[in-house]
Design a protein around this motif. Sequence first.
Motif, mmCIF file in Angstrom:
data_model
loop_
_atom_site.group_PDB
_atom_site.id
_atom_site.type_symbol
_atom_site.label_atom_id
_atom_site.label_comp_id
_atom_site.label_asym_id
_atom_site.label_seq_id
_atom_site.Cartn_x
_atom_site.Cartn_y
_atom_site.Cartn_z
ATOM 1 N N ILE A 52 0.843 -1.202 0.000
ATOM 2 C CA ILE A 52 0.000 0.000 0.000
ATOM 3 C C ILE A 52 0.880 1.253 0.000
ATOM 4 O O ILE A 52 0.785 2.097 0.878
ATOM 5 C CB ILE A 52 -0.993 -0.009 1.176
ATOM 6 C CG1 ILE A 52 -0.274 -0.249 2.507
ATOM 7 C CG2 ILE A 52 -2.073 -1.040 0.976
ATOM 8 C CD1 ILE A 52 -1.153 -0.076 3.721
ATOM 9 N N ALA A 53 1.715 1.346 -1.012
ATOM 10 C CA ALA A 53 2.649 2.476 -1.121
ATOM 11 C C ALA A 53 1.909 3.805 -1.077
ATOM 12 O O ALA A 53 0.828 3.956 -1.642
ATOM 13 C CB ALA A 53 3.445 2.363 -2.412
ATOM 14 N N GLU A 54 2.491 4.753 -0.388
ATOM 15 C CA GLU A 54 1.975 6.117 -0.245
ATOM 16 C C GLU A 54 0.628 6.191 0.460
ATOM 17 O O GLU A 54 -0.063 7.195 0.389
ATOM 18 C CB GLU A 54 1.908 6.822 -1.598
ATOM 19 C CG GLU A 54 3.264 6.952 -2.268
ATOM 20 C CD GLU A 54 3.206 7.687 -3.579
ATOM 21 O OE1 GLU A 54 2.232 8.419 -3.829
ATOM 22 O OE2 GLU A 54 4.149 7.538 -4.364
ATOM 23 N N ALA A 55 0.262 5.135 1.168
ATOM 24 C CA ALA A 55 -1.038 5.124 1.844
ATOM 25 C C ALA A 55 -1.148 6.203 2.912
ATOM 26 O O ALA A 55 -2.216 6.749 3.131
ATOM 27 C CB ALA A 55 -1.293 3.754 2.467
ATOM 28 N N ASN A 56 -0.060 6.519 3.567
ATOM 29 C CA ASN A 56 -0.092 7.489 4.660
ATOM 30 C C ASN A 56 0.571 8.810 4.303
ATOM 31 O O ASN A 56 0.893 9.591 5.184
ATOM 32 C CB ASN A 56 0.614 6.891 5.888
ATOM 33 C CG ASN A 56 -0.064 5.641 6.367
ATOM 34 O OD1 ASN A 56 -1.280 5.549 6.371
ATOM 35 N ND2 ASN A 56 0.721 4.655 6.759
ATOM 36 N N ALA A 57 0.804 9.067 3.033
ATOM 37 C CA ALA A 57 1.563 10.254 2.625
ATOM 38 C C ALA A 57 0.938 11.546 3.134
ATOM 39 O O ALA A 57 1.644 12.422 3.652
ATOM 40 C CB ALA A 57 1.704 10.288 1.107
ATOM 41 N N ILE A 58 -0.364 11.701 3.023
ATOM 42 C CA ILE A 58 -1.022 12.943 3.460
ATOM 43 C C ILE A 58 -0.957 13.077 4.974
ATOM 44 O O ILE A 58 -0.641 14.143 5.502
ATOM 45 C CB ILE A 58 -2.469 13.002 2.943
ATOM 46 C CG1 ILE A 58 -2.456 13.133 1.422
ATOM 47 C CG2 ILE A 58 -3.244 14.137 3.602
ATOM 48 C CD1 ILE A 58 -3.810 13.030 0.767
ATOM 49 N N ALA A 59 -1.209 11.991 5.682
ATOM 50 C CA ALA A 59 -1.156 12.039 7.146
ATOM 51 C C ALA A 59 0.247 12.379 7.635
ATOM 52 O O ALA A 59 0.415 13.165 8.574
ATOM 53 C CB ALA A 59 -1.609 10.705 7.730
ATOM 54 N N ILE A 60 1.262 11.833 6.996
ATOM 55 C CA ILE A 60 2.645 12.113 7.391
ATOM 56 C C ILE A 60 2.992 13.567 7.082
ATOM 57 O O ILE A 60 3.627 14.247 7.889
ATOM 58 C CB ILE A 60 3.618 11.140 6.714
ATOM 59 C CG1 ILE A 60 3.427 9.742 7.316
ATOM 60 C CG2 ILE A 60 5.056 11.598 6.868
ATOM 61 C CD1 ILE A 60 4.132 8.646 6.573
ATOM 62 N N ALA A 61 2.558 14.076 5.937
ATOM 63 C CA ALA A 61 2.810 15.481 5.593
ATOM 64 C C ALA A 61 2.131 16.416 6.595
ATOM 65 O O ALA A 61 2.735 17.398 7.041
ATOM 66 C CB ALA A 61 2.326 15.770 4.177
ATOM 67 N N GLU A 62 0.897 16.110 6.973
ATOM 68 C CA GLU A 62 0.193 16.931 7.955
ATOM 69 C C GLU A 62 0.903 16.887 9.303
ATOM 70 O O GLU A 62 1.025 17.896 9.994
ATOM 71 C CB GLU A 62 -1.249 16.458 8.101
ATOM 72 C CG GLU A 62 -2.102 16.768 6.898
ATOM 73 C CD GLU A 62 -3.468 16.106 6.951
ATOM 74 O OE1 GLU A 62 -3.667 15.178 7.771
ATOM 75 O OE2 GLU A 62 -4.337 16.520 6.173
ATOM 76 N N HIS A 63 1.368 15.725 9.683
ATOM 77 C CA HIS A 63 2.093 15.568 10.943
ATOM 78 C C HIS A 63 3.367 16.422 10.938
ATOM 79 O O HIS A 63 3.666 17.103 11.918
ATOM 80 C CB HIS A 63 2.433 14.087 11.161
ATOM 81 C CG HIS A 63 3.208 13.819 12.398
ATOM 82 N ND1 HIS A 63 2.637 13.801 13.640
ATOM 83 C CD2 HIS A 63 4.523 13.577 12.578
ATOM 84 C CE1 HIS A 63 3.569 13.552 14.548
ATOM 85 N NE2 HIS A 63 4.729 13.407 13.919
#
Length: 161
Positions: free
Chosen positions: A84-95
């Motif tokens: 599931i590549a890039e699945a958490n990209a937005i959450a990590i950027a927001e963090h």
Amino acid sequence: MPAGIEVVVPAPADYLSRYETTYADLEPDAREADAFIGWTAPTGILEIAEKLKILSWLHVGVDDLRQIGAFSLLAQRKTKLANIAEANAIAIAEHMMLMLALAKNAIIKHQIAVDGRSSFPVWGMKAGDRRRQHRRPCRKARKGVRYARPGSTSKQKSRRR
């Protein structure tokens, strides 16, 4: 699910987390499995899953599969691997944006601005000192010389003739 498909889930057990399962839990069904979908692959389970066509790895990365030697085994059997590549990209950027905002005191500075207060003093100066500073001449005016006032359009001093 289409007819003839059987979904098998390990029996509930007293696990500490979703990442824990044992070889004994999966072994009865692993030999006949066409697909694995999960977070863990206990040591030895991929070796006995000879009919496996796809491994759907519910992680962003696959480094842990490389470490247990699964890549060569899956390539040899021509088994597909999905993650599931890039699945958490937005959450990590927001963090990370929040961490930077906290590091720069952005939340406190924002509240100060909303309240109409000044975020000064800067270098020990009070908020009012900054305005008064422009009214003081930086050097004594010499006779016959005019200096531009702050806010005026003239940027250079002019001499009276």
